[in-house]
Design a protein around this motif. Structure first.
Motif, PDB file in Angstrom:
ATOM      1  N   ALA A   1      -5.622  -2.477   4.630  1.00 28.69           N
ATOM      2  CA  ALA A   1      -6.279  -1.752   3.562  1.00 28.69           C
ATOM      3  C   ALA A   1      -7.222  -2.818   2.909  1.00 28.69           C
ATOM      4  O   ALA A   1      -8.402  -2.281   2.571  1.00 28.69           O
ATOM      5  CB  ALA A   1      -5.229  -0.913   2.556  1.00 28.69           C
TER       6      ALA A   1
ATOM      7  N   HIS B   1      -5.179   3.033   5.768  1.00 25.91           N
ATOM      8  CA  HIS B   1      -4.652   2.118   6.433  1.00 25.91           C
ATOM      9  C   HIS B   1      -5.352   1.790   7.694  1.00 25.91           C
ATOM     10  O   HIS B   1      -5.329   2.502   8.555  1.00 25.91           O
ATOM     11  CB  HIS B   1      -3.173   1.813   6.384  1.00 25.91           C
ATOM     12  CG  HIS B   1      -2.480   2.307   4.977  1.00 25.91           C
ATOM     13  ND1 HIS B   1      -2.456   3.686   4.805  1.00 25.91           N
ATOM     14  CD2 HIS B   1      -2.133   1.547   4.014  1.00 25.91           C
ATOM     15  CE1 HIS B   1      -1.776   3.812   3.533  1.00 25.91           C
ATOM     16  NE2 HIS B   1      -1.497   2.432   3.189  1.00 25.91           N
TER      17      HIS B   1
ATOM     18  N   ASP C   1      -0.057  -4.203   3.337  1.00 29.63           N
ATOM     19  CA  ASP C   1      -1.014  -2.802   3.397  1.00 29.63           C
ATOM     20  C   ASP C   1      -1.681  -2.396   4.651  1.00 29.63           C
ATOM     21  O   ASP C   1      -2.495  -1.519   4.556  1.00 29.63           O
ATOM     22  CB  ASP C   1      -1.782  -3.328   2.068  1.00 29.63           C
ATOM     23  CG  ASP C   1      -2.966  -4.282   2.740  1.00 29.63           C
ATOM     24  OD1 ASP C   1      -2.803  -4.802   3.838  1.00 29.63           O
ATOM     25  OD2 ASP C   1      -3.941  -4.501   2.053  1.00 29.63           O
TER      26      ASP C   1
ATOM     27  N   ALA D   1       0.804  -1.355   0.050  1.00 30.72           N
ATOM     28  CA  ALA D   1       0.038   0.164  -0.079  1.00 30.72           C
ATOM     29  C   ALA D   1       0.874   1.284   0.100  1.00 30.72           C
ATOM     30  O   ALA D   1       1.917   1.252  -0.793  1.00 30.72           O
ATOM     31  CB  ALA D   1      -0.945   0.123   1.466  1.00 30.72           C
TER      32      ALA D   1
END
Length: 255
Positions: free
Chosen positions: A252, A215, A249, A190
């Motif tokens: 996310a 996030h 990530d 991410a």
């Protein structure tokens, strides 16, 4: 930085290694005792990465390469063989940044540039790396995709398409060479704290706050967190893992 991974090979190549995720991963490979080939179009940054590795007691060489040119990628592999006699691991990380606009506002030059580095570059690297890995009886490749390759990325449609393509190349190659002990995986970061990130967000601090809030963990990622995943995917501990696109990530994509 010792992470307890074991490697049966000796030599790792990292493209896009002049900064950011590439530099961090080159340093991490060297920290595991591997000889590292640092490659990039940024000569000064690439040489600086090599110097950092050497100062930490590791072994590395810088070989410049424009991954969009077949002749340069072929020459890179030849130089690796001349220098170290083999290639065991490759982290195909060279990539260029996202566009910032809706699809209908994009330009052909932008499309060609992003696809050239992010897709053709990864394809050319794998095309020339796989024969070297097969000659060693196997090895591992990790490609840099993105969470933008796992779903929609509004105002980044070309970049998103390029990273979806990287995942397609990764999965197809993984299946093609699975019985030859060549593993191919992708990491899908991410937003990570890199020079590229800072260029995109320094003009607008609110964007940086928004990026962190995207996030679930409430922050953006660190380059070392991607490097650790790449090392795992290349290591003997990941011998049963191939054809995967690993999201790193902060939660996310779980939303």
């Amino acid at each position: 930085m010792h992470m307890g991974f074991s490697f049966s090979g000796e030599v790792a190549l990292v493209t896009g290694a002049a900064a950011g995720i590439g530099r961090a991963t080159a340093l991490a490979f060297a920290g595991q005792g591997l000889k590292v080939v640092v490659s990039d179009v940024d000569n000064a940054g690439g040489e600086a990465s090599v110097e950092m590795i050497r100062q930490a007691g590791g072994e590395a060489v810088f070989i410049p390469c424009n991954v969009t040119l077949d002749s340069e990628v072929a020459a890179l592999m030849e130089q690796i063989v001349q220098c170290y006699g083999r290639l065991d691991y490759a982290f195909n990380n060279a990539g260029i940044e996202i566009e910032q606009g809706k699809l209908a506002d994009g330009s052909e030059s932008e499309f060609d540039a992003i696809m050239g580095v992010n897709v053709k570059g990864v394809w050319l690297c794998m095309k020339h790396q796989i024969p070297l890995l097969l000659a060693q009886g196997g090895g591992a490749i990790v490609n840099t995709a993105s969470v933008a390759g796992l779903g929609a990325a509004p105002k980044m449609s070309i970049y998103s398409a390029s990273k979806h393509a990287v995942i397609g190349l990764t999965k197809s190659a993984a299946v093609e060479y699975a019985k030859k002990k060549v593993r191919v995986n992708a990491v899908c970061p991410a937003v990570i704290d890199t020079d590229m990130f800072r260029r995109a967000y320094e003009a607008d601090p609110r964007k940086a706050e928004f990026a962190a809030a995207m996030h679930p963990v409430g922050r953006i990622g660190k380059v070392e967190e991607i490097a650790a995943a790449v090392l795992y995917l290349c290591s003997d501990q990941a011998a049963f893992t191939t054809g995967q696109a690993l999201a790193i990530d902060g939660g996310a994509t779980a939303i």
